[in-house]
Design a protein around this motif. Structure first.
Motif, PDB file in Angstrom:
ATOM      1  N   LYS A 101      17.243 -32.267 121.931  1.00 36.74           N
ATOM      2  CA  LYS A 101      16.035 -32.918 122.059  1.00 36.74           C
ATOM      3  C   LYS A 101      15.306 -33.453 120.919  1.00 36.74           C
ATOM      4  O   LYS A 101      15.434 -32.811 119.838  1.00 36.74           O
ATOM      5  CB  LYS A 101      15.172 -31.895 122.850  1.00 36.74           C
ATOM      6  CG  LYS A 101      13.478 -32.323 123.095  1.00 36.74           C
ATOM      7  CD  LYS A 101      12.903 -31.182 123.571  1.00 36.74           C
ATOM      8  CE  LYS A 101      11.305 -31.375 123.751  1.00 36.74           C
ATOM      9  NZ  LYS A 101      11.249 -32.261 124.831  1.00 36.74           N
ATOM     10  N   ASP A 102      14.818 -34.616 120.933  1.00 36.20           N
ATOM     11  CA  ASP A 102      14.244 -35.149 119.797  1.00 36.20           C
ATOM     12  C   ASP A 102      13.532 -34.269 118.853  1.00 36.20           C
ATOM     13  O   ASP A 102      13.732 -34.247 117.662  1.00 36.20           O
ATOM     14  CB  ASP A 102      13.513 -36.506 120.105  1.00 36.20           C
ATOM     15  CG  ASP A 102      14.399 -37.640 120.462  1.00 36.20           C
ATOM     16  OD1 ASP A 102      13.612 -38.664 120.718  1.00 36.20           O
ATOM     17  OD2 ASP A 102      15.578 -37.650 120.307  1.00 36.20           O
ATOM     18  N   SER A 103      12.629 -33.568 119.432  1.00 34.56           N
ATOM     19  CA  SER A 103      11.609 -32.772 118.790  1.00 34.56           C
ATOM     20  C   SER A 103      12.449 -31.266 118.038  1.00 34.56           C
ATOM     21  O   SER A 103      11.996 -30.644 117.351  1.00 34.56           O
ATOM     22  CB  SER A 103      10.631 -32.051 119.525  1.00 34.56           C
ATOM     23  OG  SER A 103      11.090 -31.215 120.526  1.00 34.56           O
ATOM     24  N   ALA A 104      13.688 -31.216 118.533  1.00 37.11           N
ATOM     25  CA  ALA A 104      14.651 -29.992 118.034  1.00 37.11           C
ATOM     26  C   ALA A 104      15.505 -30.505 117.007  1.00 37.11           C
ATOM     27  O   ALA A 104      15.830 -29.671 116.030  1.00 37.11           O
ATOM     28  CB  ALA A 104      15.297 -29.528 119.263  1.00 37.11           C
ATOM     29  N   LYS A 105      15.858 -31.836 116.767  1.00 41.48           N
ATOM     30  CA  LYS A 105      16.693 -32.262 115.903  1.00 41.48           C
ATOM     31  C   LYS A 105      16.127 -31.785 114.322  1.00 41.48           C
ATOM     32  O   LYS A 105      15.100 -32.055 114.162  1.00 41.48           O
ATOM     33  CB  LYS A 105      16.773 -33.748 115.752  1.00 41.48           C
ATOM     34  CG  LYS A 105      17.473 -34.232 117.132  1.00 41.48           C
ATOM     35  CD  LYS A 105      17.577 -35.752 117.068  1.00 41.48           C
ATOM     36  CE  LYS A 105      18.085 -36.329 118.622  1.00 41.48           C
ATOM     37  NZ  LYS A 105      18.084 -37.610 118.489  1.00 41.48           N
ATOM     38  N   GLY A 106      17.086 -31.311 113.584  1.00 45.70           N
ATOM     39  CA  GLY A 106      16.590 -30.885 112.322  1.00 45.70           C
ATOM     40  C   GLY A 106      16.394 -29.228 112.203  1.00 45.70           C
ATOM     41  O   GLY A 106      15.993 -28.913 111.170  1.00 45.70           O
ATOM     42  N   ARG A 107      15.594 -28.937 113.454  1.00 43.88           N
ATOM     43  CA  ARG A 107      15.189 -27.498 113.336  1.00 43.88           C
ATOM     44  C   ARG A 107      16.169 -26.531 113.915  1.00 43.88           C
ATOM     45  O   ARG A 107      16.229 -25.473 113.644  1.00 43.88           O
ATOM     46  CB  ARG A 107      13.820 -27.514 114.015  1.00 43.88           C
ATOM     47  CG  ARG A 107      12.671 -28.429 113.375  1.00 43.88           C
ATOM     48  CD  ARG A 107      11.217 -28.195 113.904  1.00 43.88           C
ATOM     49  NE  ARG A 107      11.065 -28.523 115.221  1.00 43.88           N
ATOM     50  CZ  ARG A 107      10.709 -27.689 116.219  1.00 43.88           C
ATOM     51  NH1 ARG A 107      10.274 -26.594 115.805  1.00 43.88           N
ATOM     52  NH2 ARG A 107      10.733 -28.187 117.634  1.00 43.88           N
ATOM     53  N   PHE A 108      16.609 -26.843 115.240  1.00 42.76           N
ATOM     54  CA  PHE A 108      17.461 -26.204 115.892  1.00 42.76           C
ATOM     55  C   PHE A 108      19.024 -26.513 115.735  1.00 42.76           C
ATOM     56  O   PHE A 108      19.617 -27.522 115.589  1.00 42.76           O
ATOM     57  CB  PHE A 108      17.105 -26.265 117.635  1.00 42.76           C
ATOM     58  CG  PHE A 108      15.826 -25.755 117.807  1.00 42.76           C
ATOM     59  CD1 PHE A 108      14.874 -25.422 116.845  1.00 42.76           C
ATOM     60  CD2 PHE A 108      15.207 -25.909 119.127  1.00 42.76           C
ATOM     61  CE1 PHE A 108      13.562 -25.121 117.346  1.00 42.76           C
ATOM     62  CE2 PHE A 108      14.030 -25.525 119.766  1.00 42.76           C
ATOM     63  CZ  PHE A 108      13.054 -24.949 118.612  1.00 42.76           C
ATOM     64  N   THR A 109      19.778 -25.287 115.911  1.00 44.90           N
ATOM     65  CA  THR A 109      21.253 -25.772 115.718  1.00 44.90           C
ATOM     66  C   THR A 109      21.841 -24.837 117.167  1.00 44.90           C
ATOM     67  O   THR A 109      21.819 -23.598 117.234  1.00 44.90           O
ATOM     68  CB  THR A 109      21.769 -25.195 114.517  1.00 44.90           C
ATOM     69  OG1 THR A 109      21.190 -25.838 113.465  1.00 44.90           O
ATOM     70  CG2 THR A 109      23.032 -25.440 114.518  1.00 44.90           C
ATOM     71  N   ILE A 110      22.629 -25.526 117.927  1.00 48.29           N
ATOM     72  CA  ILE A 110      23.544 -24.731 118.972  1.00 48.29           C
ATOM     73  C   ILE A 110      25.046 -24.729 118.590  1.00 48.29           C
ATOM     74  O   ILE A 110      25.575 -25.528 117.902  1.00 48.29           O
ATOM     75  CB  ILE A 110      23.399 -25.560 120.393  1.00 48.29           C
ATOM     76  CG1 ILE A 110      24.134 -24.669 121.260  1.00 48.29           C
ATOM     77  CG2 ILE A 110      24.002 -26.852 120.161  1.00 48.29           C
ATOM     78  CD1 ILE A 110      23.767 -25.519 122.909  1.00 48.29           C
ATOM     79  N   SER A 111      25.384 -23.551 118.734  1.00 48.97           N
ATOM     80  CA  SER A 111      26.927 -23.283 118.603  1.00 48.97           C
ATOM     81  C   SER A 111      27.333 -22.340 119.583  1.00 48.97           C
ATOM     82  O   SER A 111      26.849 -21.794 120.323  1.00 48.97           O
ATOM     83  CB  SER A 111      26.795 -22.763 117.045  1.00 48.97           C
ATOM     84  OG  SER A 111      26.227 -21.521 117.098  1.00 48.97           O
TER      85      SER A 111
END
Length: 126
Positions: free
Chosen positions: A60-70
């Motif tokens: 989600k745009d607001s998560a880019k750069g802050r969240f990381t899924i793995s």
């Protein structure tokens, strides 16, 4: 198929949390996975997803750069590292899985996912 989320809690703005989703009952590599969230009075929304191969991710745009899924293939878990948390990130977070698709495909729609966990509460507040 079983999905069990953990790692939620209360955190101050700017803090971090790592959510985990323990999975069982299916072949891990055959499923693509996602994290969604639902705030009170709002519809469930996409946060992040990872392809079957684990090589492609989408946010989600607001998560880019802050969240990381793995994906942790050794433990059959999907993780969501959340940094720089904001009050608007407050919600119940759900992991979800969907069988199949190409190895690189990443899905972001709620209706694309077949199985859901019970959710874990994340509250960002001072």
């Amino acid at each position: 198929v079983q999905l069990v989320e953990s790692g939620g809690g209360l955190v101050q703005p700017g803090g971090s949390l790592r959510l985990s989703c323990a999975t069982s009952g299916f072949t891990f590599s055959s499923y693509r996975m996602g994290w969604f969230r639902q705030a009170p009075g709002k519809e469930r929304e996409f946060v992040a997803a990872v392809s079957r191969s684990g090589g492609n991710t989408y946010y989600k745009d607001s998560a880019k750069g802050r969240f990381t899924i793995s994906k942790d293939t050794a433990k059959n878990m999907v993780l969501l590292q959340m940094n720089s948390l904001k009050p608007e990130d407050t919600a119940v977070y759900y992991c979800a899985v969907r069988y199949g698709g190409t190895a690189s495909y990443v899905g972001s729609r709620v209706d694309e996912y077949d199985y859901w966990g019970q959710g874990t509460q994340v509250t960002v507040s001072s």
